[in-house]
Write a protein that holds these residues in place. Structure first.
Motif, PDB file in Angstrom:
ATOM      1  N   UNK B   1       1.709  -0.269  -9.504  1.00  0.00           N
ATOM      2  CA  UNK B   1       1.830   0.793  -8.537  1.00  0.00           C
ATOM      3  C   UNK B   1       2.432   2.011  -9.199  1.00  0.00           C
ATOM      4  N   UNK B   2       1.929   3.126  -8.812  1.00  0.00           N
ATOM      5  CA  UNK B   2       2.363   4.365  -9.420  1.00  0.00           C
ATOM      6  C   UNK B   2       3.862   4.551  -9.331  1.00  0.00           C
ATOM      7  N   UNK B   3       4.415   4.183  -8.207  1.00  0.00           N
ATOM      8  CA  UNK B   3       5.824   4.494  -7.983  1.00  0.00           C
ATOM      9  C   UNK B   3       6.735   3.307  -8.265  1.00  0.00           C
ATOM     10  N   UNK B   4       6.216   2.397  -9.014  1.00  0.00           N
ATOM     11  CA  UNK B   4       7.010   1.201  -9.260  1.00  0.00           C
ATOM     12  C   UNK B   4       8.373   1.541  -9.894  1.00  0.00           C
ATOM     13  N   UNK B   5       8.319   2.356 -10.910  1.00  0.00           N
ATOM     14  CA  UNK B   5       9.556   2.711 -11.585  1.00  0.00           C
ATOM     15  C   UNK B   5      10.443   3.571 -10.696  1.00  0.00           C
ATOM     16  N   UNK B  91      -8.615   4.800  -2.326  1.00  0.00           N
ATOM     17  CA  UNK B  91      -7.432   3.967  -2.117  1.00  0.00           C
ATOM     18  C   UNK B  91      -7.279   2.960  -3.265  1.00  0.00           C
ATOM     19  N   UNK B  92      -6.030   2.632  -3.541  1.00  0.00           N
ATOM     20  CA  UNK B  92      -5.716   1.639  -4.560  1.00  0.00           C
ATOM     21  C   UNK B  92      -4.873   0.538  -3.931  1.00  0.00           C
ATOM     22  N   UNK B  93      -5.105  -0.657  -4.374  1.00  0.00           N
ATOM     23  CA  UNK B  93      -4.284  -1.785  -3.944  1.00  0.00           C
ATOM     24  C   UNK B  93      -3.826  -2.537  -5.181  1.00  0.00           C
ATOM     25  N   UNK B  94      -2.514  -2.737  -5.263  1.00  0.00           N
ATOM     26  CA  UNK B  94      -1.997  -3.551  -6.368  1.00  0.00           C
ATOM     27  C   UNK B  94      -1.310  -4.780  -5.797  1.00  0.00           C
ATOM     28  N   UNK B  95      -1.705  -5.920  -6.305  1.00  0.00           N
ATOM     29  CA  UNK B  95      -1.028  -7.167  -5.943  1.00  0.00           C
ATOM     30  C   UNK B  95      -0.697  -7.856  -7.258  1.00  0.00           C
ATOM     31  N   UNK B  96       0.573  -7.888  -7.559  1.00  0.00           N
ATOM     32  CA  UNK B  96       0.987  -8.454  -8.845  1.00  0.00           C
ATOM     33  C   UNK B  96       0.400  -7.624  -9.972  1.00  0.00           C
ATOM     34  N   UNK B  97      -0.306  -8.293 -10.864  1.00  0.00           N
ATOM     35  CA  UNK B  97      -0.870  -7.567 -12.009  1.00  0.00           C
ATOM     36  C   UNK B  97      -2.354  -7.270 -11.810  1.00  0.00           C
ATOM     37  N   UNK B  98      -2.830  -7.449 -10.589  1.00  0.00           N
ATOM     38  CA  UNK B  98      -4.232  -7.149 -10.307  1.00  0.00           C
ATOM     39  C   UNK B  98      -4.332  -5.864  -9.497  1.00  0.00           C
ATOM     40  N   UNK B  99      -5.426  -5.167  -9.709  1.00  0.00           N
ATOM     41  CA  UNK B  99      -5.559  -3.888  -9.040  1.00  0.00           C
ATOM     42  C   UNK B  99      -7.015  -3.655  -8.620  1.00  0.00           C
ATOM     43  N   UNK B 100      -7.171  -3.105  -7.440  1.00  0.00           N
ATOM     44  CA  UNK B 100      -8.496  -2.761  -6.938  1.00  0.00           C
ATOM     45  C   UNK B 100      -8.481  -1.305  -6.473  1.00  0.00           C
ATOM     46  N   UNK B 101      -9.643  -0.720  -6.451  1.00  0.00           N
ATOM     47  CA  UNK B 101      -9.745   0.619  -5.889  1.00  0.00           C
ATOM     48  C   UNK B 101     -10.926   0.673  -4.936  1.00  0.00           C
TER      49      UNK B 101
END
Lengths: 412, 256
Positions: B1-5, B91-101
């Motif tokens: 996720x972009x804002x993880x940090x 839209x982007x979806x991140x679940x763990x280390x997987x990502x979809x758009x």
């Protein structure tokens, strides 16, 4: 004149030796003809097919040229259609088309796949007149470009499991490097036998501009003149236009890999010719030396009767020339006959070979055809003559050096 | 996720406030593990939503994006572009280390994998890999606390992390952690060759209503792209929002 009559008589005197010498010339000329026809045919096909797709001349941004290997979409030509129109108006006989080429991933399912295609976006006119894609349709029909329909190369269709009517999603990049998807319907499948077409997807210029996010721009403006061989003159004419002042005008002969390939055909022909001349000349030298040895006494008598050294040389060279003319004509006929299947049916190296080759901008087909021209036959004939003269010269000098007294004594 | 940090920073700040407000006054020498633990522990936030702007600048042009994001814990997050028109609805979806758009122009959900992970999101200096890579740095890196130094006129711990294996995206990280807020104000990310490939700065740190600190501005520079930078500014942040289960599903990604 009497020297030639003498030469003709000598040709007829020993039929077996004459036949042997002539056979050498025949084989040499025929081999040269076949090799040249195949070489020239393959290269000319590559040039013709390639320039049809890359243009005789192109106009690009100078920074694009510097980093072309990276295909920098941001180094585009702005207002590309306006530049194309300007060129067509001011350079008689020219046709100009804006074009964008870029690599895209072909999506097969919900994962961005490993099938990559070069995508080309240009005008309908380019697709029809230059790409001649209508002639290359093997399935489906001509796309309605404005409706988002596309043409796909047969190889890509096979790799991605696409058929006419399939929905295709391609993932490219914008000029900023963002993922940029493009969707469309496959209207037709094209096959040309070379990866420049068979591994491509063709779409409208507008679709490509949207994908790359470069409004009204194009990576290249391709220009075609009346004759592909006049590309440099055409480039000079275009360079004088104000609309291309800050851009690079480049004829195809200066583009890699063609810049290094253009001279290769002539060089390879020359090398083949030299090798054949050398080998055949050796054979002719051998038979002519035998002839001189057998006729030592006769030469001695003729020399005693006033035959000069130069005339002796001329007599043997003339004999070789007569044989070369006969052998050359037959060699040309034999070469033409052997080349014929290659001219008409060609030779297929297999598309798998091309799949493994990085042919770049070269439109190299798996089916290779020879090309036979009168010019090539005359070159073959000239090679035959050269073989004969080169092969007979040393024995002729030997004949001319015979002293009459020694010859009549039985030695020399 | 972009804002993880960004959330890491916020939660680290919260942890700091809760645990020891004395950091700024009497900085004790922490261990690397304790710093990294703080990172990992504080990533486990509840839920949040945010509105952000992202400015992507290159020598050729500057583009601005606005987006909303939702997050739950450390492993689930979404992003939806609101503008520009070209990107709206992506839209982007991140679940763990997987990502979809989800790509509205082709009405399609795509999983981002392979080489695509190394590309910059919307052409920015933040790669998809940056967004999906694990922050379990204790497992991935060996760390050394080098000492203290001043960054942006504030005392920071300087931590150097070296990857334990060669398959980690960044072979080395140099992190300057704010002594008071424990926010990683400055990061330098290095490739295996030793080349610094990115810097990642967090600034405009403000205290939130619940007491935690939060960096409202991030600036990422991909050093391999000359003259480029990406600046992400949080314009609105709401913590503890109620989110339906479906928000972090492929169905949501497709339907919005």
């Amino acid at each position: 004149m009497w020297i030639f009559k003498l030469a003709l008589r000598n040709v007829r005197r020993n039929g077996r030796r004459t036949a042997l010498t002539a056979a050498t010339v025949i084989i040499g000329v025929a081999l040269f003809t076949v090799a040249s026809a195949f070489l020239v045919g393959v290269f000319e096909n590559i040039y013709a097919d390639s320039t049809a797709l890359i243009g005789h001349v192109r106009v690009v941004d100078p920074d694009f040229l510097e980093r072309e290997q990276l295909n920098p979409l941001y180094e585009y030509v702005p207002d590309a259609q306006a530049i194309a129109d300007d060129i067509e108006q001011n350079v008689p006989g020219s046709h100009a088309y804006p074009i964008i080429k870029s690599g895209m991933a072909v999506s097969v399912d919900d994962t961005i796949g490993d099938v990559f295609a070069i995508t080309t976006g240009s005008t309908d006119a380019w697709m029809r007149d230059r790409g001649t894609l209508e002639d290359k349709l093997v399935a489906g029909g001509w796309p309605d470009w404005d409706a988002g329909e596309m043409l796909v190369g047969q190889r890509i269709a096979q790799m991605a499991g696409l058929e006419v009517g399939s929905q295709i999603v391609l993932f490219g990049q914008t000029q900023d490097g963002a993922i940029s998807p493009v969707g469309g319907t496959i209207a037709g499948i094209v096959y040309a036998g070379n990866p420049m077409v068979d591994k491509q997807v063709f779409m409208s210029l507008a679709t490509m501009q949207y994908a790359a996010d470069i409004d009204d721009g194009a990576l290249e403006v391709l220009i075609y003149g009346d004759d592909v061989d006049n590309a440099e003159a055409l480039a000079d004419q275009i360079s004088g236009l104000a609309s291309v002042t800050d851009l690079v005008v480049e004829p195809w002969t200066q583009r890699s890999p063609f810049d290094s390939m253009v001279g290769i055909t002539a060089a390879m022909q020359a090398v083949i010719g030299l090798i054949l001349v050398f080998i055949t000349a050796l054979a002719i030298w051998n038979t002519m030396t035998m002839s001189v040895l057998e006729r030592t006494s006769e030469i001695g008598v003729m020399r005693a009767m006033g035959l000069g050294r130069a005339q002796a040389v001329l007599m043997f060279v003339a004999e070789a020339v007569v044989i070369a003319v006969i052998g050359g004509v037959i060699g040309m006929a034999l070469g033409s006959l052997l080349s014929w299947p290659l001219v008409h049916w060609g030779y297929n190296i297999g598309s798998d070979v091309l799949d493994d080759m990085d042919v770049g901008e070269m439109a190299m087909s798996a089916q290779l055809y020879a090309k036979l021209t009168p010019d090539m036959l005359f070159k073959g004939f000239f090679v035959g003559l050269t073989m004969a003269i080169a092969g007979s010269f040393i024995p002729s000098l030997r004949a001319a050096s015979i002293r009459p007294v020694d010859a009549m004594k039985g030695g020399h | 996720m972009l804002t993880r940090r960004l959330f890491l920073a916020a939660t680290v700040a919260l942890a700091t406030l809760v645990s020891s407000p004395a950091w700024a006054d009497e900085p004790e020498l922490p261990t690397v593990d304790s710093l990294l633990n703080a990172f990992e522990t504080n990533l486990n936030f509840e839920t949040r939503s945010a509105t952000m702007t992202m400015t992507v600048a290159s020598p050729r042009r500057t583009r601005e994006y606005s987006m909303t994001t939702f997050g739950r814990g450390a492993d689930e997050s979404t992003i939806e572009y609101l503008s520009p028109a070209r990107e709206r609805g992506t839209r982007y979806l991140r679940k763990g280390e997987e990502m979809w758009m989800y790509l509205p122009s082709v009405e399609r959900v795509q999983k981002i994998s392979g080489h695509m992970l190394r590309q910059g999101m919307a052409g920015s200096d933040v790669s998809y890999e940056d967004m999906t890579s694990t922050t379990e740095w204790q497992d991935a890196y060996d760390g050394v606390l080098v000492g203290q130094e001043v960054w942006d006129e504030r005392p920071h711990w300087r931590v150097e992390l070296t990857a334990k294996t060669s398959d980690i995206t960044y072979a080395k990280r140099v992190i300057l952690v704010d002594v008071e807020t424990l926010i990683p104000s400055h990061q330098e990310l290095y490739a295996l060759s030793g080349l610094m490939v990115k810097t990642w700065d967090m600034s405009d740190v403000r205290p939130l209503e619940d007491g935690r600190h939060y960096p409202f501005r991030m600036r990422i520079e991909d050093k391999l792209k000359e003259g480029s930078y990406t600046e992400i500014v949080t314009t609105e942040l709401v913590l503890g929002v109620e989110l339906e289960e479906e928000v972090f599903s492929l169905r949501w990604l497709e339907r919005g």
